[in-house]
Structure formats: structure tokens, C-alpha cells
Scaffold this active site. Sequence first.
Site, short mmCIF file in Angstrom:
data_model
loop_
_atom_site.label_atom_id
_atom_site.label_comp_id
_atom_site.label_asym_id
_atom_site.label_seq_id
_atom_site.Cartn_x
_atom_site.Cartn_y
_atom_site.Cartn_z
N MET A 12 140.16 54.77 55.10
CA MET A 12 141.51 54.62 55.63
C MET A 12 142.52 54.06 54.63
O MET A 12 143.64 53.72 55.00
CB MET A 12 141.52 53.78 56.93
CG MET A 12 140.71 54.40 58.06
SD MET A 12 141.13 56.16 58.36
CE MET A 12 142.79 55.99 59.01
N GLU A 13 142.11 53.93 53.35
CA GLU A 13 143.12 53.64 52.34
C GLU A 13 144.08 54.82 52.24
O GLU A 13 143.70 55.97 52.44
CB GLU A 13 142.47 53.39 50.98
CG GLU A 13 141.79 52.04 50.86
CD GLU A 13 141.27 51.79 49.44
OE1 GLU A 13 141.49 52.66 48.57
OE2 GLU A 13 140.65 50.73 49.22
N ARG B 102 162.46 42.47 65.06
CA ARG B 102 162.56 41.46 66.12
C ARG B 102 162.01 40.11 65.70
O ARG B 102 162.24 39.10 66.37
CB ARG B 102 161.84 41.97 67.38
CG ARG B 102 162.61 43.05 68.11
CD ARG B 102 161.84 43.63 69.27
NE ARG B 102 160.80 44.56 68.83
CZ ARG B 102 159.99 45.21 69.64
NH1 ARG B 102 160.08 45.02 70.96
NH2 ARG B 102 159.07 46.05 69.17
N ASP C 89 171.08 41.72 78.73
CA ASP C 89 170.86 40.28 78.53
C ASP C 89 172.07 39.72 77.80
O ASP C 89 172.91 40.45 77.27
CB ASP C 89 169.56 39.99 77.77
CG ASP C 89 169.46 40.77 76.46
OD1 ASP C 89 170.47 40.81 75.72
OD2 ASP C 89 168.39 41.32 76.18
N LYS D 299 169.17 36.96 82.70
CA LYS D 299 167.85 36.63 83.25
C LYS D 299 167.49 35.20 82.87
O LYS D 299 167.66 34.79 81.73
CB LYS D 299 166.78 37.62 82.77
CG LYS D 299 166.57 37.68 81.27
CD LYS D 299 165.49 38.68 80.92
CE LYS D 299 165.24 38.73 79.41
NZ LYS D 299 164.22 39.69 79.02
N ASP E 224 171.39 48.95 74.80
CA ASP E 224 170.60 48.03 73.97
C ASP E 224 170.12 48.77 72.73
O ASP E 224 170.31 49.98 72.61
CB ASP E 224 169.42 47.47 74.77
CG ASP E 224 169.03 46.06 74.35
OD1 ASP E 224 169.49 45.61 73.28
OD2 ASP E 224 168.27 45.41 75.09
N SER F 246 158.49 47.64 76.27
CA SER F 246 157.70 47.76 77.50
C SER F 246 158.50 48.38 78.64
O SER F 246 157.94 48.96 79.57
CB SER F 246 157.17 46.39 77.92
OG SER F 246 158.24 45.58 78.39
N GLY F 247 159.82 48.24 78.58
CA GLY F 247 160.68 48.76 79.63
C GLY F 247 160.89 47.80 80.78
O GLY F 247 161.69 48.07 81.68
N THR G 286 162.34 44.73 81.05
CA THR G 286 163.69 44.19 81.19
C THR G 286 164.64 45.25 81.73
O THR G 286 165.48 44.98 82.61
CB THR G 286 164.21 43.68 79.83
OG1 THR G 286 163.40 42.58 79.41
CG2 THR G 286 165.66 43.23 79.92
#
Length: 317
Positions: free
Chosen positions: A42-43, A100, A174, A197, A223, A228-229, A231
Site C-alpha cells: 500500500m505504499e 476543521r 449555527d 444550538k 454552510d 454526518s448531517g 446538525t
Amino acid sequence: MSAKNGSIKLVAGNSNPALAQAIAQGLHLPLTKAVVRRFADMEIFVEIQENVRGSDAFIIQSTSFPANDHLMELLIITDALRRSSARRITAVLPYFGYARQDRKSGSRTPISAKLVANLITQAGVDRVMTLDLHAGQIQGFFDIPTDNLYAAPLMVRDIKDKFDLSKTMVISPDVGGVARARGLAKRINTPLAIVDKRRERPGESEVMNVIGDVAGYTCILVDDIVDSGGTLVNAADALIAKGAKDVYAYITHGVLSGGAAARITNSKLKELVITDSILPTDAVSKAPNIRTLPIASLISDAIARTAAEESVSSLFD
């Protein structure tokens, strides 16, 4: 097409082949012949299979899932181009992973976005081009010129074609995203509301408070990233509970990990609109209420301007 000082070479990693091909078509150029593959252990192995000496090379590679593999591909492609005497190397990162992690989240934690910026610079990249960074100050993490493109003009055109703006309101999901949402609301001349929130007490579920009167409006959540969806879905629930007519979402980067696509499909969101900065999974492609806005033309224009030593920021004036 030729650069001001040498020919343009477009080199694609494996993160988003469809987007790379669309960008090449927009520039009326072929993708540079290159091999980017894995050894048995996997190199990563890279071979540039045509002459790039003296060229203006652009590597098209989102550092999306699997982020570490795609980041290593970017670094090794950069090294291959540098050792092949490319005159200038620009990393075109439609999605910049690790964005993030742009601040210390607690004691003894890293600022990974800065580390990744350092790795890209040290590998030999001369310039970075990216799209809707999670935080604008990440541009300052790079010690090389960095162009942060904006998807807002594409979204504005789509929204104006689709909605009656007199009955539309832009929503920030948010408090941290208010500046982004305000910018879009200003462009389309609509009111703005915010979903706040918060936890009233430790251990309790988050409560979604809607700041603004959304009753009777078609609401558009805005946004930069949907992962994850959760929020987004909770914000849609809160808006519908406050009398919103319909809820849509315009998000630049559709990370949509895990069961996010199913979560969106089964939510009160009428439609989620994302760009193709990240190659969609099968689940995302098949989701009936997820639609993709192509960004190839925007990136092609930015590459052409960079190669010609023209202003990129004027694309957004």
C-alpha cells in the site's frame, strides 16, 4: 492553452477523477499522463509519463476520504514534479481536509490544519488553490500564495433560478456560520435567521433555538461542510416546527460520511445541494433529495487566470 512562462500541465490524483477530467475539458487540455498507484504493501508510487520540464503544473487533488491516502498522493506527486523540473507547482485542492482542526480544541491537542499546510509547502508546492475554506484564516497557515475560491456565485445563480426570493430566507445552521449566511443573504437580498444550538445543562440533549421569524418562508440553510448531517437534519426539524414552509440546504463540501445520505433522505429537508468538490459515494449519488452543482468551470477559470498571471479575485467582484 499555454501559461505565460511555459505550458500548462494538469496532473490528477485519485481523489476525484471525474472533476479532474471536467476541469481539463474546460481548459481544452488533456490530463498529463501519469501513474498513481499502490504497491502490494500500500505504499504509493507516482510516475509522470511525459515531459514537464519548465511547465506550469497544476495538481488536482481533494484531500477527502481517505484523507491520509489522498494527502500522501498529493505530496508524492509534488515531489515527482519537482524532481522533473516543473517550473511552478500549484496544488488545486477543491476540498482541503483537516481544515476543521484549525485551532487547539483542548489541552495537548494539535493544530492539524497548520501541520498539513506545512507539509504541502515543504513538499515543494509553490501555490495553493482551494474552495470555501472552513475558516478564512487558514489561508494564513500557508507560507506561499493561496487562493480561496468561493462557490457562492454558483449557488446564487441556482437559487435565483429555483426560488421566489420574496418568500425565501437564508439560515445559518449555527452561530459560527453567520458571516457566510449573511453574505449569501446580501447577494440575493433576502432576510436572515440563525439556528442556535445549546445545552441548557450538562448531560442534556442539545436544544435548537431559531432566532428570527421563519413562519411561511422557504428556508435555505447555508454552510461549508456537511459531514454526518445531524446538525442539518436537526436544524430542518427546528425550522419546520417554527412554521417554515420548506427547508433546503446549500453546502459546498458534501463529506457525508457514514449513514449521512440515508439521514438526509429520511429528513425534512426538501433538498440538499452540494458541489462536486468531493467524489460522491454511491449512497450520495442515489439519494433522491441530494443534488450536485458542478464546480469545474469555476476552477478552470481560476487555473487559466493563474497561468496567465491575471487576477483570480476578480472572478468574485
